[in-house]
Design an enzyme around this catalytic site. Structure first.
Site, PDB file in Angstrom:
ATOM      1  CG  ASP A 111      52.907   0.456  11.507  1.00  0.00           C
ATOM      2  OD1 ASP A 111      52.659   0.261  12.143  1.00  0.00           O
ATOM      3  OD2 ASP A 111      53.780   0.036  10.758  1.00  0.00           O
ATOM      4  CB  SER A 166      52.479  -3.304  11.969  1.00  0.00           C
ATOM      5  OG  SER A 166      53.546  -3.159  10.811  1.00  0.00           O
TER       6      SER A 166
END
Length: 253
Positions: A150, A38
């Site tokens: 994510d 991320s």
């Protein structure tokens, strides 16, 4: 000796990685490969491309959150990361893992298969966007035949992806959860719940690091507090300069 750098996710708190990296560079610490999830994949990619921490910080500060987030009408209520994509392509125009100066591994969650996947070759920017697609906020990323969200859901501190390729690992983590929480809105409750779930998968990863750096007091910043980037950067830089010396990174062969 090969030293690996592992960078956690954390939204705007990922700016802390830059403060730590600046301090480590001032100590003369050099890395041989990078792994990130991320926000950590954004910092990791730009760093692996050759940008210095201060240069990356300047780039990120220019990324207005309002330019970065745009409605994606194909998924009701979700957003696209056009601004982030534009920033990455502008500053890493080759868009290839193979063009980076340091090997990079990016972690993303394949939502259909329910598993973590790691990218280290081919197209770079789609892999980063996949790793950054926070569920219920961003549109899932379709890439290489998969559908990704994510990477922090399964591996927020992706040490295992490069552990066997490195002699030593330095892990940077920016998702400490404080014991003081004010549930003042649905957004803060959802964000904290996600952070708690993500932190659970970092327990083993922390133990795999030879040096683990987690700047304090970052829990008071939200995932989208990019307007407080300077404060986050300064906390991380000061913490590293104050608590770590070159000797902490002089590993025995």
């Amino acid at each position: 000796m090969k030293i690996g750098l592992v960078l956690s996710g954390g939204g705007a708190r990922g700016v802390a990685h830059l403060g730590v990296l600046k301090a480590l560079e001032e100590m003369g610490i050099k890395f041989d490969m990078v792994s990130g999830t991320s926000a950590g994949s954004i910092v990791g990619a730009l760093y692996a491309y050759g940008y210095k921490p201060d240069e990356i910080f300047t780039l990120i500060k220019t990324l207005s959150i309002f330019k970065s987030l745009r409605p994606a009408w194909t998924w009701s209520g979700l957003l696209r990361m056009d601004g982030l994509q534009e920033l990455l392509l502008k500053n890493m125009p080759e868009n290839k893992f193979e063009k980076l100066k340091l090997p990079l591994t990016v972690a993303a969650t394949e939502i259909r298969k329910g598993r973590i996947e790691y990218f280290d070759k081919g197209e770079l920017v789609p892999a980063i966007l996949s790793s950054c697609s926070i569920p219920a906020v961003f549109n899932p990323m379709s890439f290489n035949g998969g559908l990704y969200v994510d990477g922090g859901l399964f591996d927020n501190l992706p040490v295992r992806a490069i552990r066997d390729k490195c002699d030593k690992i330095i892990g940077l983590h920016c998702n400490h959860i404080s014991q003081d929480f004010d549930p003042n809105s649905l957004r803060t409750v959802i964000e904290r719940s996600l952070l708690m779930a993500i932190n659970a998968n970092t327990i083993v990863s922390k133990g795999l690091c030879d040096v683990f750096i987690e700047p304090p007091n970052l829990s008071r910043f939200g995932s989208f507090d990019i307007g407080k980037a300077q404060e986050i950067f300064d906390i991380a830089y000061t913490h590293t300069k104050t608590n770590y010396l070159k000797k902490h990174f002089e590993f025995d062969e």
